[in-house]
Design a protein around this motif. Structure first.
Motif, PDB file in Angstrom:
ATOM      1  N   SER A 132       0.842  -1.187   0.000  1.00 20.48           N
ATOM      2  CA  SER A 132       0.000   0.000   0.000  1.00 20.48           C
ATOM      3  C   SER A 132       0.879   1.240   0.000  1.00 20.48           C
ATOM      4  O   SER A 132       0.687   2.171  -0.790  1.00 20.48           O
ATOM      5  CB  SER A 132      -0.905  -0.036   1.229  1.00 20.48           C
ATOM      6  N   ARG A 133       1.872   1.215   0.899  1.00 19.04           N
ATOM      7  CA  ARG A 133       2.811   2.340   0.958  1.00 19.04           C
ATOM      8  C   ARG A 133       3.572   2.472  -0.368  1.00 19.04           C
ATOM      9  O   ARG A 133       3.730   3.561  -0.904  1.00 19.04           O
ATOM     10  CB  ARG A 133       3.780   2.106   2.111  1.00 19.04           C
ATOM     11  N   LEU A 134       4.015   1.331  -0.881  1.00 24.73           N
ATOM     12  CA  LEU A 134       4.787   1.344  -2.136  1.00 24.73           C
ATOM     13  C   LEU A 134       3.988   1.992  -3.260  1.00 24.73           C
ATOM     14  O   LEU A 134       4.484   2.860  -3.984  1.00 24.73           O
ATOM     15  CB  LEU A 134       5.164  -0.086  -2.527  1.00 24.73           C
ATOM     16  N   MET A 135       2.715   1.565  -3.400  1.00 18.88           N
ATOM     17  CA  MET A 135       1.919   2.081  -4.507  1.00 18.88           C
ATOM     18  C   MET A 135       1.617   3.575  -4.319  1.00 18.88           C
ATOM     19  O   MET A 135       1.690   4.341  -5.266  1.00 18.88           O
ATOM     20  CB  MET A 135       0.611   1.303  -4.654  1.00 18.88           C
ATOM     21  N   HIS A 136       1.336   3.965  -3.088  1.00 19.14           N
ATOM     22  CA  HIS A 136       1.055   5.390  -2.879  1.00 19.14           C
ATOM     23  C   HIS A 136       2.276   6.241  -3.168  1.00 19.14           C
ATOM     24  O   HIS A 136       2.171   7.322  -3.733  1.00 19.14           O
ATOM     25  CB  HIS A 136       0.536   5.624  -1.459  1.00 19.14           C
ATOM     26  N   ARG A 137       3.448   5.717  -2.793  1.00 21.68           N
ATOM     27  CA  ARG A 137       4.676   6.457  -3.110  1.00 21.68           C
ATOM     28  C   ARG A 137       4.892   6.498  -4.623  1.00 21.68           C
ATOM     29  O   ARG A 137       5.396   7.476  -5.161  1.00 21.68           O
ATOM     30  CB  ARG A 137       5.908   5.837  -2.424  1.00 21.68           C
ATOM     31  N   ALA A 138       4.514   5.399  -5.309  1.00 25.98           N
ATOM     32  CA  ALA A 138       4.663   5.367  -6.770  1.00 25.98           C
ATOM     33  C   ALA A 138       3.784   6.442  -7.413  1.00 25.98           C
ATOM     34  O   ALA A 138       4.222   7.177  -8.307  1.00 25.98           O
ATOM     35  CB  ALA A 138       4.291   3.994  -7.311  1.00 25.98           C
ATOM     36  N   LYS A 157       3.375  11.870  -9.865  1.00 26.65           N
ATOM     37  CA  LYS A 157       2.856  13.232  -9.828  1.00 26.65           C
ATOM     38  C   LYS A 157       4.016  14.233  -9.835  1.00 26.65           C
ATOM     39  O   LYS A 157       3.985  15.232 -10.548  1.00 26.65           O
ATOM     40  CB  LYS A 157       2.020  13.391  -8.558  1.00 26.65           C
ATOM     41  N   ARG A 158       5.031  13.916  -9.027  1.00 30.25           N
ATOM     42  CA  ARG A 158       6.211  14.794  -8.986  1.00 30.25           C
ATOM     43  C   ARG A 158       6.836  14.902 -10.370  1.00 30.25           C
ATOM     44  O   ARG A 158       7.208  15.987 -10.810  1.00 30.25           O
ATOM     45  CB  ARG A 158       7.256  14.210  -8.025  1.00 30.25           C
ATOM     46  N   VAL A 159       6.966  13.740 -11.040  1.00 32.58           N
ATOM     47  CA  VAL A 159       7.598  13.733 -12.366  1.00 32.58           C
ATOM     48  C   VAL A 159       6.778  14.579 -13.348  1.00 32.58           C
ATOM     49  O   VAL A 159       7.311  15.372 -14.110  1.00 32.58           O
ATOM     50  CB  VAL A 159       7.769  12.286 -12.866  1.00 32.58           C
ATOM     51  N   ARG A 160       5.439  14.444 -13.279  1.00 31.80           N
ATOM     52  CA  ARG A 160       4.565  15.247 -14.156  1.00 31.80           C
ATOM     53  C   ARG A 160       4.789  16.737 -13.910  1.00 31.80           C
ATOM     54  O   ARG A 160       4.866  17.528 -14.827  1.00 31.80           O
ATOM     55  CB  ARG A 160       3.082  14.974 -13.872  1.00 31.80           C
ATOM     56  N   ASN A 161       4.853  17.091 -12.612  1.00 31.44           N
ATOM     57  CA  ASN A 161       4.921  18.512 -12.276  1.00 31.44           C
ATOM     58  C   ASN A 161       6.302  19.107 -12.487  1.00 31.44           C
ATOM     59  O   ASN A 161       6.420  20.264 -12.853  1.00 31.44           O
ATOM     60  CB  ASN A 161       4.505  18.725 -10.815  1.00 31.44           C
ATOM     61  N   GLU A 178      13.087   9.215  -4.633  1.00 36.63           N
ATOM     62  CA  GLU A 178      11.930   8.605  -3.969  1.00 36.63           C
ATOM     63  C   GLU A 178      12.218   7.161  -3.547  1.00 36.63           C
ATOM     64  O   GLU A 178      11.730   6.701  -2.517  1.00 36.63           O
ATOM     65  CB  GLU A 178      10.707   8.663  -4.892  1.00 36.63           C
ATOM     66  N   VAL A 179      13.019   6.441  -4.353  1.00 35.74           N
ATOM     67  CA  VAL A 179      13.387   5.073  -3.981  1.00 35.74           C
ATOM     68  C   VAL A 179      14.150   5.101  -2.664  1.00 35.74           C
ATOM     69  O   VAL A 179      13.893   4.320  -1.747  1.00 35.74           O
ATOM     70  CB  VAL A 179      14.239   4.401  -5.080  1.00 35.74           C
TER      71      VAL A 179
END
Lengths: 443, 281
Positions: free
Chosen positions: A141-147, A152-156, A330-331
């Motif tokens: 769950s944590r992994l996917m939310h961080r993904a 989003k960060r990459v988009r922005n 992020e990793v």
């Protein structure tokens, strides 16, 4: 061997289409297949992501190495694919490599078309489906939310999805840069052809008025116009239509120019010099190259548009480098988080050891303490507890102080040795002991 | 100390310019918002500076070239921020903020004497009407010239099929032409009121409306230039590239009339006339 994250799967880079089309996890709409993966021994959490270019299982396993093999076997069985062939085309990522892979997929860094936006939605759908199927625990769950956050960060923060990477889309973008809002603009399509129709389709969404279609064979024009919900036009009335059209897409099989520079020059006066964007998709050319020299007229042929696209692709590559840095960042954050989980066994063991000492000392003195009344006994408990809490405070803050993961491991080792914590089990062993005890009790 | 707001506004505009330019050259993602926010902050300081000057002179702060140029820069920044609000192109900022900074620095160097009482003739209600209309017209023309430059560059990029970073950052040709189309009648109207009010002021102060003072002559030439521009646009349908070139030439005339004429020819609008220190218009 220990527990950890693993990604097992194949994508357009590792597997040819004849393998890919067989490994698609069909009939997983309600997460049934995910649940069957979860039921394998050693799989603690699981999620399946399957799109047209990739199929992969993300799982939290214990122990990783052995469970990965089991999962591969299961995938082979589910799809009826030879295990050897599957092994040859599958990749397996473990630990931080697995985390990086998941993040890169979500950010569309691993896609066939770099930076395409659909993949994030597909990953989100998989996550939602498997959440509902209860196959996802705290780690995934944590992994996917961080993904999702990373994507989003990459988009922005990067321009990875900004530039158009298809000819049709590049043409539409260019039309907007010349004509502004396309809503009130009119489009003229001359001839037919796959690329021309594709470009026209992209434009239909932006333009309000129906598209004009002209063709040497009037019947063909009618057919195409019906398809687009546009108007058919006789070829002879082309110059009249030029005066009205703001965007012209030309793609006829004619050998000589269909639109000449003089035609356009004459038309510009009746247009009151409103700008015009001409797209020549035909080979050989339909529109004379000199048309581009006329004031307010912009002519792009298929090669020009192709050049724009390849330039944009290059730009995406550059942006992808920035994106990779964000992913690395992020990793690292995610791995740090998992490391803080690793600290807890040491902390638990430390507390347990101190508690054991406290209990041991109190029971040793039990005879001498028998005179105490309940109130005094309670005070004794409080005092001894607060003493061990105070003793534990410094080593625990020492453990939590450093952010560096290697340093943290060293510190954990120091604390374990200073307090001689070996033999004081980590919570997992404890859990297993409890389970064994329960089993004994049942017997 | 008394120019603290003015100075900080200039410094902020320069920082903003620098940020915008760094943004254009590299794609550093932080510099664009920095440029915009320093411009906004600079605008705030600039407004405070104008308020301060109002209290200082006890009347509309338009009587010295220092104040007039400061007001001019303020109006340009104001228009830039308004347009930025609707169509955010960082390139606009990269052109508007240096312009404002240069005008303010020019004003500060031109006008040595900031103190002293206002000449009686300037203590008239005609002053704010005449000067502010003329300056507002000028700043609309300035924005039009900036759009004209951007149009020419963007047009060149598209014609030559070199669509790079700058092409994507520039507004569309249509947007730039639209600003010019809308700006022209507004600027022309403001300029006309500015000239007429100047004539009426002269009539009430000196008894003659028009004295063919160099500034008046050049204003009239500029006015005719813009009148021709309106004619070309409305009647002949000129637009795009030609209109952009006209906007740039027009603004060059405006700047010559505003600053060049005052410095070169003297007359009662001169910056240096000790007895009648009147701002250029």
């Amino acid at each position: 061997m220990s527990s950890g994250l693993a990604v097992i799967g194949l994508n357009h880079k590792t597997a040819p289409v004849n393998v890919r089309e067989r490994v698609t996890f069909p009939a997983n709409n309600e997460g049934n297949l995910t649940r069957s993966i979860l039921s394998l021994p050693g799989v603690l959490e699981a999620i399946i992501v399957s799109t047209c270019n990739r199929s992969e299982v993300i799982a939290q396993c214990d122990p990783v190495d052995k469970v990965v093999e089991t999962i591969l076997d299961t995938i082979a069985v589910i799809h009826g694919v030879d295990r050897q062939i599957l092994g040859r085309h599958c990749y397996t990522w473990i630990g931080d490599d697995a985390v990086r892979h998941v993040f890169r997929v979500a950010c569309s860094l691993d896609s066939m078309i770099l930076g395409e936006p659909q993949i994030l939605g597909q990953v989100k759908d998989s996550f939602r489906r498997d959440s509902a199927a209860n196959t996802i625990g705290p780690t995934l769950s944590r992994l996917m939310h961080r993904a999702f956050f990373t994507a989003k960060r990459v988009r922005n923060e990067t321009g990875i999805g900004v530039a158009a990477v298809s000819v049709a889309y590049a043409a539409v973008e260019l039309a907007k840069k010349i004509l502004g809002d396309l809503k009130d603009k009119s489009v003229l399509l001359i001839g037919a052809g796959e690329m021309a129709e594709l470009t026209a389709r992209h434009l239909i969404g932006q333009v309000m008025s129906p598209i004009c279609v002209a063709n040497r064979t009037f019947e063909n024009a009618c057919t195409l116009a019906d398809e687009f919900g546009g108007e058919a036009l006789r070829f002879e009335r082309l110059s009249g239509a030029l005066a009205k059209a703001d965007i012209v897409i030309s793609s006829t099989g004619a050998c000589d120019a269909v639109i000449k520079a003089t035609d356009v020059k004459n038309v510009m006066k009746t247009r009151k010099y409103r700008p015009m964007f001409l797209i020549d998709i035909a080979v050989p050319r339909d529109i004379e190259a000199q048309v581009n020299d006329i004031d307010g007229v912009y002519l792009y042929n298929i090669d020009d548009l192709q050049a724009v696209v390849s330039e944009n692709l290059g730009e995406r590559m550059n942006e992808a480098l920035k994106a990779e840095e964000i992913v690395d960042d992020e990793v690292k954050k995610f791995m740090d988080w998992t490391k803080t989980l690793d600290l807890s066994p040491t902390i638990v063991a430390l507390r347990e050891k101190l508690e054991t000492i406290r209990n041991g000392e109190i029971s040793r003195m039990n005879g001498k303490l028998s005179k105490l009344d309940d109130g005094q006994r309670e005070i004794l408990e409080i005092i001894t507890r607060s003493i061990i809490n105070k003793i534990a405070h410094d080593p625990i803050s020492f453990l939590k102080k450093t952010k560096s993961t290697s340093r943290r491991e060293v510190n954990a080792d120091i604390v374990q040795r200073v307090f001689n914590l070996h033999g004081f089990s980590n919570p997992r062993d404890e859990l297993e002991e409890n389970l064994e005890n329960e089993a004994d009790n049942r017997n | 100390m008394d120019l603290i707001f003015f100075k900080s506004a200039v410094v902020l505009y320069l920082i903003s310019t620098l940020s915008f330019f760094i943004f254009l050259l590299s794609s550093s993602s932080l510099t664009c918002p920095t440029g915009l926010w320093t411009a906004r902050l600079g605008f705030g300081c600039h407004s405070l500076s104008i308020i301060h000057r109002t209290f200082f002179s006890g009347f509309f702060p338009l009587a010295t070239p220092f104040d007039a140029l400061s007001m001019f820069a303020w109006l340009i920044t104001c228009l830039f921020l308004l347009i930025q609000h609707r169509d955010s192109s960082p390139i606009f900022g990269a052109m508007a903020t240096p312009m404002a900074a240069v005008l303010m620095i020019a004003g500060a160097t031109l006008s040595y004497q900031l103190e002293g009482p206002i000449v009686p003739i300037l203590h008239s209600w005609w002053l704010p009407i005449h000067v502010s209309f003329a300056l507002a017209g000028n700043s609309v023309f300035a924005i039009m010239a900036i759009c004209g430059l951007m149009y020419l560059y963007q047009e060149r990029l598209i014609k030559r099929k070199r669509l790079g970073r700058i092409h994507k950052l520039l507004p569309s040709l249509e947007t730039l032409d639209f600003i010019n189309r809308r700006g022209l009648p507004i600027g022309f109207f403001l300029m006309t009121v500015g000239i007429l009010s100047g004539a009426l002021w002269a009539g009430s102060a000196w008894g003659f409306y028009w004295s063919w003072d160099p500034k008046e002559t050049w204003s009239l030439i500029t006015w005719f230039a813009y009148a021709v521009m309106i004619h070309q646009r409305l009647v002949l349908g000129w637009r795009g590239k030609r209109a952009a070139i006209m906007a740039i030439i027009g603004f060059a005339l405006v700047m010559f009339t505003f600053i060049g004429v005052s410095l070169m020819f003297g007359g009662h609008h001169s910056f240096r006339n000790p007895t009648l220190r009147i701002t250029g218009a």
